[in-house]
Design a protein around this motif. Structure first.
Motif, PDB file in Angstrom:
ATOM      1  N   ALA A 241       0.842  -1.194   0.000  1.00  0.00           N
ATOM      2  CA  ALA A 241       0.000   0.000   0.000  1.00  0.00           C
ATOM      3  C   ALA A 241       0.878   1.246   0.000  1.00  0.00           C
ATOM      4  CB  ALA A 241      -0.931   0.011   1.214  1.00  0.00           C
ATOM      5  N   ASP A 242       0.369   2.275  -0.634  1.00  0.00           N
ATOM      6  CA  ASP A 242       1.086   3.554  -0.675  1.00  0.00           C
ATOM      7  C   ASP A 242       1.006   4.238   0.690  1.00  0.00           C
ATOM      8  OD1 ASP A 242       1.769   3.355  -3.379  1.00  0.00           O
ATOM      9  OD2 ASP A 242      -0.154   4.223  -4.011  1.00  0.00           O
ATOM     10  N   PRO A 243       1.979   5.103   0.993  1.00  0.00           N
ATOM     11  CA  PRO A 243       1.913   5.853   2.254  1.00  0.00           C
ATOM     12  C   PRO A 243       0.823   6.916   2.193  1.00  0.00           C
ATOM     13  CG  PRO A 243       3.729   6.642   0.920  1.00  0.00           C
ATOM     14  CD  PRO A 243       3.176   5.452   0.187  1.00  0.00           C
ATOM     15  N   LYS A 244       0.432   7.390   3.362  1.00  0.00           N
ATOM     16  CA  LYS A 244      -0.413   8.575   3.392  1.00  0.00           C
ATOM     17  C   LYS A 244       0.400   9.765   2.883  1.00  0.00           C
ATOM     18  CE  LYS A 244      -3.306   7.094   7.287  1.00  0.00           C
ATOM     19  NZ  LYS A 244      -3.724   7.379   8.681  1.00  0.00           N
ATOM     20  N   LYS A 245      -0.251  10.869   2.627  1.00  0.00           N
ATOM     21  CA  LYS A 245       0.435  12.031   2.051  1.00  0.00           C
ATOM     22  C   LYS A 245       1.541  12.558   2.959  1.00  0.00           C
ATOM     23  CE  LYS A 245      -3.283  13.606  -0.967  1.00  0.00           C
ATOM     24  NZ  LYS A 245      -4.207  14.725  -1.332  1.00  0.00           N
ATOM     25  N   ASP A 246       1.406  12.293   4.248  1.00  0.00           N
ATOM     26  CA  ASP A 246       2.452  12.753   5.171  1.00  0.00           C
ATOM     27  C   ASP A 246       3.553  11.704   5.355  1.00  0.00           C
ATOM     28  OD1 ASP A 246       1.177  10.839   6.672  1.00  0.00           O
ATOM     29  OD2 ASP A 246       0.663  12.160   8.346  1.00  0.00           O
ATOM     30  N   GLY A 247       3.491  10.609   4.581  1.00  0.00           N
ATOM     31  CA  GLY A 247       4.529   9.585   4.614  1.00  0.00           C
ATOM     32  C   GLY A 247       4.304   8.484   5.626  1.00  0.00           C
ATOM     33  N   THR A 248       3.270   8.618   6.439  1.00  0.00           N
ATOM     34  CA  THR A 248       3.033   7.610   7.470  1.00  0.00           C
ATOM     35  C   THR A 248       2.336   6.385   6.877  1.00  0.00           C
ATOM     36  OG1 THR A 248       0.992   8.734   8.091  1.00  0.00           O
ATOM     37  CG2 THR A 248       2.978   9.280   9.341  1.00  0.00           C
ATOM     38  N   ALA A 249       2.220   5.353   7.706  1.00  0.00           N
ATOM     39  CA  ALA A 249       1.663   4.079   7.262  1.00  0.00           C
ATOM     40  C   ALA A 249       0.217   4.223   6.802  1.00  0.00           C
ATOM     41  CB  ALA A 249       1.764   3.062   8.397  1.00  0.00           C
ATOM     42  N   PRO A 250      -0.231   3.324   5.935  1.00  0.00           N
ATOM     43  CA  PRO A 250      -1.582   3.435   5.358  1.00  0.00           C
ATOM     44  C   PRO A 250      -2.705   3.355   6.377  1.00  0.00           C
ATOM     45  CG  PRO A 250      -0.229   1.896   4.101  1.00  0.00           C
ATOM     46  CD  PRO A 250       0.534   2.233   5.336  1.00  0.00           C
ATOM     47  N   THR A 251      -2.507   2.609   7.461  1.00  0.00           N
ATOM     48  CA  THR A 251      -3.540   2.458   8.489  1.00  0.00           C
ATOM     49  C   THR A 251      -2.881   2.484   9.871  1.00  0.00           C
ATOM     50  OG1 THR A 251      -3.407   0.054   8.704  1.00  0.00           O
ATOM     51  CG2 THR A 251      -4.814   0.897   6.931  1.00  0.00           C
ATOM     52  N   ASN A 252      -3.727   2.421  10.887  1.00  0.00           N
ATOM     53  CA  ASN A 252      -3.220   2.386  12.268  1.00  0.00           C
ATOM     54  C   ASN A 252      -3.024   0.966  12.772  1.00  0.00           C
ATOM     55  OD1 ASN A 252      -5.870   1.506  12.637  1.00  0.00           O
ATOM     56  ND2 ASN A 252      -6.261   2.809  14.422  1.00  0.00           N
ATOM     57  N   TRP A 253      -3.069  -0.020  11.900  1.00  0.00           N
ATOM     58  CA  TRP A 253      -2.981  -1.407  12.327  1.00  0.00           C
ATOM     59  C   TRP A 253      -1.650  -1.687  13.022  1.00  0.00           C
ATOM     60  CZ3 TRP A 253      -4.694  -3.840   6.999  1.00  0.00           C
ATOM     61  CH2 TRP A 253      -6.004  -3.427   6.714  1.00  0.00           C
ATOM     62  N   LEU A 254      -1.725  -2.502  14.073  1.00  0.00           N
ATOM     63  CA  LEU A 254      -0.546  -2.815  14.879  1.00  0.00           C
ATOM     64  C   LEU A 254      -0.113  -4.262  14.682  1.00  0.00           C
ATOM     65  CD1 LEU A 254      -1.575  -1.083  18.236  1.00  0.00           C
ATOM     66  CD2 LEU A 254       0.055  -0.241  16.531  1.00  0.00           C
ATOM     67  N   SER A 255       1.166  -4.492  14.876  1.00  0.00           N
ATOM     68  CA  SER A 255       1.716  -5.843  14.855  1.00  0.00           C
ATOM     69  C   SER A 255       1.531  -6.488  16.223  1.00  0.00           C
ATOM     70  CB  SER A 255       3.205  -5.813  14.504  1.00  0.00           C
ATOM     71  OG  SER A 255       3.841  -7.018  14.855  1.00  0.00           O
ATOM     72  N   VAL A 256       1.224  -7.786  16.225  1.00  0.00           N
ATOM     73  CA  VAL A 256       1.127  -8.526  17.479  1.00  0.00           C
ATOM     74  C   VAL A 256       2.448  -8.455  18.247  1.00  0.00           C
ATOM     75  CG1 VAL A 256       0.767 -10.821  18.485  1.00  0.00           C
ATOM     76  CG2 VAL A 256      -0.609 -10.099  16.527  1.00  0.00           C
ATOM     77  N   PHE A 257       3.558  -8.346  17.521  1.00  0.00           N
ATOM     78  CA  PHE A 257       4.885  -8.345  18.135  1.00  0.00           C
ATOM     79  C   PHE A 257       5.417  -6.942  18.418  1.00  0.00           C
ATOM     80  CE2 PHE A 257       6.096 -12.750  16.253  1.00  0.00           C
ATOM     81  CZ  PHE A 257       5.288 -13.367  17.191  1.00  0.00           C
ATOM     82  N   GLY A 258       4.560  -5.936  18.272  1.00  0.00           N
ATOM     83  CA  GLY A 258       4.951  -4.578  18.637  1.00  0.00           C
ATOM     84  C   GLY A 258       5.137  -3.658  17.446  1.00  0.00           C
ATOM     85  N   GLY A 259       4.742  -2.400  17.617  1.00  0.00           N
ATOM     86  CA  GLY A 259       4.905  -1.403  16.573  1.00  0.00           C
ATOM     87  C   GLY A 259       3.849  -1.513  15.490  1.00  0.00           C
ATOM     88  N   SER A 260       4.058  -0.766  14.420  1.00  0.00           N
ATOM     89  CA  SER A 260       3.129  -0.773  13.302  1.00  0.00           C
ATOM     90  C   SER A 260       3.142  -2.115  12.579  1.00  0.00           C
ATOM     91  CB  SER A 260       3.512   0.329  12.307  1.00  0.00           C
ATOM     92  OG  SER A 260       2.726   0.249  11.124  1.00  0.00           O
TER      93      SER A 260
END
Length: 535
Positions: free
Chosen positions: A130-149
């Motif tokens: 997926a492409d980044p948001k316009k500000d360069g951040t990740a496409p969604t707020n989804w989190l990894s089970v092992f920590g972080g995005s």
């Protein structure tokens, strides 16, 4: 256990290959080691073995990051070793179920290497980009089970890729039919080699929301942040998607084309696990599913009654597999220790309890010894989850320490240095000592497994719960078997009508008229004088 429905009501024994038996002295368990120890499993009286992953892997997540789905990792042996294991297990009357980690693979898998090379190669859409948001951040707020995005940036494609676990475990794009077809072909490879079925890891993670909508915050009130922020979201869009059932139907069609094969799906969810277990199972979907619903801190009648009732009320055509422990959670004797008069007494009651439940059952290696979690120092950890969230939540290495076969150094697991230590509390609970002790946890498991195998009501009889006060749990199986448990370390007496003779592996229980007295963690199996047809 012959026939297509051998799995229904069966008992499966989970083997963690790294920790079961080392045959070559490198400190890591392997397939020849498992083969050598198969008589122990057969002697227990279980029906099947589930092998955790044995496929080629860089082992960033101990084999749950697969880089070749049709080859054995050299750590564990060869395909010939696997064939030998299958043949020996079948000679002993044991079925073999192998883990299938399909929702994601290793970032070293050649298909991911190809996919990340460009946006227009043949496997460009085999993973979730997926492409980044316009500000360069990740496409969604989804989190990894092992920590972080759950998203990691890749400079080659100038896109993010999805990983619900480690960044080295990219998620396949199951919206692409070619991905499904390829995984079915890999499954066919193992079915043709004689495996009796599959356990599907993270079965509710296959599909993601193609609209890439953000997850809302968890609606449950919390007094403080969770140890793992993943639990602070309500996971509506990164897993548990409706498309999953169609994929389950394709898997079942494949399995139905072979003789007497079975499947079980793992459902990890803190909101809807019981509902998803029901949705994913049935005549045209997976044969059975299990969850972590009985692997928590609570040891109370209402907990067990609600899980079983909610499943069968919501999915009358589905089938559950219940477990108290596995390779991802603290061992239940450790979790529930304050509810037991002693570790051995609690371990025996837990065996009687789970082996009397309606459904299929999964036992975790060492459970039959009353094994406990191992206290590990931070520098001894290998588990990425345990390292990331130290000291909370407890990592998974504590339950994965080697099987203890005897009282010698390293418990007879290896002649080398074990990959995780064998400490004195675990060494004390070894197979050789318990085999010789008629009152051991091991021999109680054997007796309870024999009782289940010889009692049709415990395999397929329906369940009717009895109205009994805490801390007592009671239910009928079929129309004439009562199963009653005192889930506390204190003696209790309850009134139960129509109990006749105590039978089977009853422990610390006596009947006086309509009064049943149960000692600390007492167990009562009894026939009833007026059989009642359970719904």
């Amino acid at each position: 256990m012959a026939g297509q429905d051998w799995w229904k009501g069966a008992v499966t024994y989970q083997v963690y290959p790294r920790s079961f038996q080392d045959s070559n002295g490198d400190g890591i368990g392997d397939l020849p080691g498992i083969t050598a120890r198969l008589p122990h499993i057969a002697d227990l009286g279980v029906d099947a073995i589930w092998l955790s992953p044995i496929f080629t892997s860089p082992m960033r997540d101990m084999g749950y990051d697969v880089s070749d789905y049709t080859e054995i990792d050299p750590t564990f042996g060869t395909l010939q070793d696997f064939d030998t294991l299958i043949a020996r297990a079948h000679d002993l009357g044991l079925k073999i179920i192998i883990d299938q980690v399909l929702s994601h693979c290793s970032d070293q898998h050649p298909f991911f290497t190809e996919s990340r090379a460009s946006r227009d190669n043949p496997r460009a859409d085999w993973f979730v980009w997926a492409d980044p948001k316009k500000d360069g951040t990740a496409p969604t707020n989804w989190l990894s089970v092992f920590g972080g995005s759950a998203w990691t940036w890749d400079a080659r494609r100038k896109q993010y890729y999805l990983h619900n676990f480690l960044s080295e475990q990219p998620d396949f794009n199951f919206h692409n039919p070619a991905v499904q077809d390829w995984h079915l072909a890999n499954m066919r490879f193992w079915l043709d080699r004689g495996v009796d079925g599959f356990r599907f890891d993270t079965a509710n993670y296959f599909f993601h929301d193609p609209q890439l909508r953000d997850n809302p915050a968890d609606f449950r009130e919390k007094s403080r942040p969770d140890g793992n922020p993943y639990e602070m979201q309500y996971h509506l869009f990164d897993k548990n998607r409706p498309e999953t059932t169609g994929w389950m139907e394709r898997i079942r069609t494949l399995l139905n084309s072979y003789e007497a094969r079975a499947s079980v799906g793992e459902v990890g969810d803190s909101h809807h696990a019981i509902r998803l277990m029901g949705e994913y199972t049935g005549p045209s979907r997976l044969h059975q599913c299990y969850s972590f619903e009985m692997m928590g801190p609570d040891y109370a009648p209402a907990v067990f009654q609600s899980k079983i009732s909610n499943f069968f009320d919501g999915a009358p055509n589905g089938w559950p597999m219940w477990a108290f422990s596995n390779h991802d959670v603290p061992r239940h004797v450790t979790r529930w220790s304050r509810h037991g008069a002693s570790q051995d007494v609690l371990a025996k009651q837990a065996a009687a309890l789970i082996l009397s439940f309606e459904g299929s059952i999964c036992l975790w290696q060492g459970e039959e010894l009353g094994q406990t979690d191992t206290d590990l120092a931070f520098h001894e950890l290998t588990d990425p989850q345990g390292i990331a969230f130290w000291p909370e939540p407890v990592g998974r290495d504590n339950t994965r320490t080697p099987m203890v076969w005897d009282g010698t150094a390293n418990g007879g697991f290896t002649t080398g240095k074990p990959w995780l230590p064998v400490n004195p509390p675990q060494l004390a609970r070894n197979v050789a000592a318990q085999v010789q002790d008629a009152e051991s946890v091991l021999n109680f498991y054997k007796a309870m497994l024999r009782f289940r195998r010889e009692t049709p009501a415990l395999k397929t009889g329906r369940t009717r719960f009895l109205d009994l006060p805490d801390p007592v749990l009671g239910f009928l199986r079929g129309d004439d078997l009562a199963c009653i448990f005192n889930l506390s370390p204190t003696e209790v007496t309850v009134r139960v009508k129509d109990l006749a003779a105590l039978i089977g592996p009853t422990r610390a229980a006596t009947i006086h008229g309509e009064s049943l007295t149960l000692g600390p963690n007492g167990v009562a199996f009894a026939t009833v004088t007026n059989p009642i047809e359970a719904p």
